[in-house]
Design an enzyme around this catalytic site. Structure first.
Site, PDB file in Angstrom:
ATOM      1  N   LEU A 156      35.217  37.073  47.125  1.00 42.19           N
ATOM      2  CA  LEU A 156      35.738  35.700  47.119  1.00 42.19           C
ATOM      3  C   LEU A 156      34.918  34.870  48.112  1.00 42.19           C
ATOM      4  CD1 LEU A 156      39.543  36.545  47.040  1.00 42.19           C
ATOM      5  CD2 LEU A 156      38.238  35.464  45.194  1.00 42.19           C
ATOM      6  N   HIS A 158      39.825  49.112  50.534  1.00 43.93           N
ATOM      7  CA  HIS A 158      38.433  49.521  50.342  1.00 43.93           C
ATOM      8  C   HIS A 158      38.322  51.028  50.547  1.00 43.93           C
ATOM      9  CE1 HIS A 158      34.116  49.010  50.152  1.00 43.93           C
ATOM     10  NE2 HIS A 158      34.038  49.871  51.157  1.00 43.93           N
ATOM     11  N   ASN A 203      42.943  43.342  51.183  1.00 40.90           N
ATOM     12  CA  ASN A 203      42.094  44.136  50.296  1.00 40.90           C
ATOM     13  C   ASN A 203      42.191  45.599  50.687  1.00 40.90           C
ATOM     14  OD1 ASN A 203      40.005  44.699  48.361  1.00 40.90           O
ATOM     15  ND2 ASN A 203      38.525  44.808  50.047  1.00 40.90           N
ATOM     16  N   ASP A 259      38.311  38.135  55.165  1.00 39.41           N
ATOM     17  CA  ASP A 259      37.746  36.940  55.807  1.00 39.41           C
ATOM     18  C   ASP A 259      36.521  36.507  54.996  1.00 39.41           C
ATOM     19  OD1 ASP A 259      35.723  38.653  56.451  1.00 39.41           O
ATOM     20  OD2 ASP A 259      36.048  38.605  58.618  1.00 39.41           O
ATOM     21  N   GLU A 260      35.659  35.708  55.598  1.00 41.25           N
ATOM     22  CA  GLU A 260      34.556  35.144  54.815  1.00 41.25           C
ATOM     23  C   GLU A 260      33.386  36.113  54.631  1.00 41.25           C
ATOM     24  OE1 GLU A 260      33.621  31.222  56.284  1.00 41.25           O
ATOM     25  OE2 GLU A 260      35.759  30.725  56.393  1.00 41.25           O
ATOM     26  N   GLY A 261      33.471  37.293  55.242  1.00 44.15           N
ATOM     27  CA  GLY A 261      32.381  38.265  55.106  1.00 44.15           C
ATOM     28  C   GLY A 261      32.662  39.298  54.028  1.00 44.15           C
TER      29      GLY A 261
HETATM   30  C1  GAR Z   1      39.811  51.671  44.456  1.00 50.57           C
HETATM   31  O1  GAR Z   1      39.247  52.869  44.927  1.00 50.57           O
HETATM   32  C2  GAR Z   1      39.577  50.551  45.450  1.00 50.57           C
HETATM   33  O2  GAR Z   1      39.666  50.950  46.781  1.00 50.57           O
HETATM   34  C3  GAR Z   1      38.176  50.156  45.104  1.00 50.57           C
HETATM   35  O3  GAR Z   1      38.125  50.192  43.708  1.00 50.57           O
HETATM   36  C4  GAR Z   1      39.040  51.174  43.231  1.00 50.57           C
HETATM   37  C5  GAR Z   1      39.963  50.513  42.231  1.00 50.57           C
HETATM   38  O4  GAR Z   1      40.764  51.463  41.586  1.00 50.57           O
HETATM   39  N1  GAR Z   1      37.860  48.858  45.620  1.00 50.57           N
HETATM   40  C6  GAR Z   1      36.641  48.520  46.021  1.00 50.57           C
HETATM   41  O5  GAR Z   1      35.692  49.266  45.995  1.00 50.57           O
HETATM   42  C7  GAR Z   1      36.542  47.105  46.541  1.00 50.57           C
HETATM   43  N2  GAR Z   1      35.263  46.881  47.141  1.00 50.57           N
HETATM   44  P1  GAR Z   1      42.018  51.022  40.741  1.00 50.57           P
HETATM   45  O6  GAR Z   1      41.547  49.947  39.767  1.00 50.57           O
HETATM   46  O7  GAR Z   1      42.471  52.256  40.031  1.00 50.57           O
HETATM   47  O8  GAR Z   1      43.052  50.484  41.692  1.00 50.57           O
END
Ligand code: GAR
Length: 205
Positions: free
Chosen positions: A92, A108, A106, A140-142
């Site tokens: 975003l 990660h 979020n 945040d913005e990063g």
């Molecule tokens: C999850 O592992 C989440 O942490 C990751 O994508 C997957 C989504 O799985 N997110 C990222 O990598 C964000 N940068 P899901 O669609 O089954 O919830």
């Protein structure tokens, strides 16, 4: 708390959040689910749970900012008070974050600040770390750089592939994300720079 969720793919984290709401352990109301992917399984999961969905395909907009402006309008229409990214694979932009008058969270699949961005599990395997995990943070913005709310470690095992590691991390994600949201919603959030403390009734976390 009126909550919107953005998800790009499978939607297993979305499902975990829906389940936590249904069981009464997570006091939020998921009022809208959005995706930039027309066929995302996450949208089907939302529909099955009776949650309104909307698609914001990037190709329908002249530029990224226009897509994000539409996202913001949709959130205002839905009187959103909290936005959760659950496998939303677009960053975003700073304008969106500045204009959002609600917290954005979020999840990660790594122990940030290690391995931000795409393919976090592959990055962890290629680097050769023995421990990875997942992080719930404020956006945040990063890129995956916002203040951290909760983290949990997951061991990297000798025979791990990207898929096996991702799956083990995912199991933790499904518990950690609802828990982090619950704390944010029920707790008093105290932020000192990057450091987030959440004061729950049961004491200092
Ligand atoms: C999850 O592992 C989440 O942490 C990751 O994508 C997957 C989504 O799985 N997110 C990222 O990598 C964000 N940068 P899901 O669609 O089954 O919830």
């Amino acid at each position: 708390m009126r909550t919107a969720i953005l998800a790009s793919g499978r939607g297993s984290n979305l499902q975990a959040l829906i389940k936590a709401c249904a069981s009464g352990s997570l006091p939020i109301e998921i009022v809208a689910v959005g995706s930039e992917q027309l066929g995302a399984a996450a949208l089907e999961r939302a529909k099955e749970a009776g949650i309104p969905t909307r698609v914001f395909q990037v190709r329908d907009y002249p530029h990224r900012q226009a897509q994000e402006e539409d996202l913001l309008i949709w959130m205002r229409e839905n009187q959103v008070e909290l936005l959760l990214l659950a496998g939303y694979m677009r960053v975003l932009g700073p304008q969106f974050i500045r204009q959002a008058n609600f917290p954005v969270m979020n999840i990660h699949p790594s122990l940030l600040p290690a391995f931000p961005g795409l393919h976090a599990q592959r990055q962890a395997l290629e680097y050769g770390v023995k421990v990875s995990g997942c992080t719930v943070h404020l956006v945040d913005e990063g890129l995956d750089s916002g203040p951290i709310i909760l983290q949990e470690a997951v061991s990297v095992l000798p025979g791990d592939t990207e898929e096996s590691l991702a799956q083990r991390i995912l199991e933790v994600e499904h518990r950690l994300y609802p828990e982090a949201v619950r704390r944010l919603v029920l707790g008093k959030v105290e932020r000192t720079g990057r450091r987030v403390q959440i004061l729950l009734q049961e004491g200092l976390e």
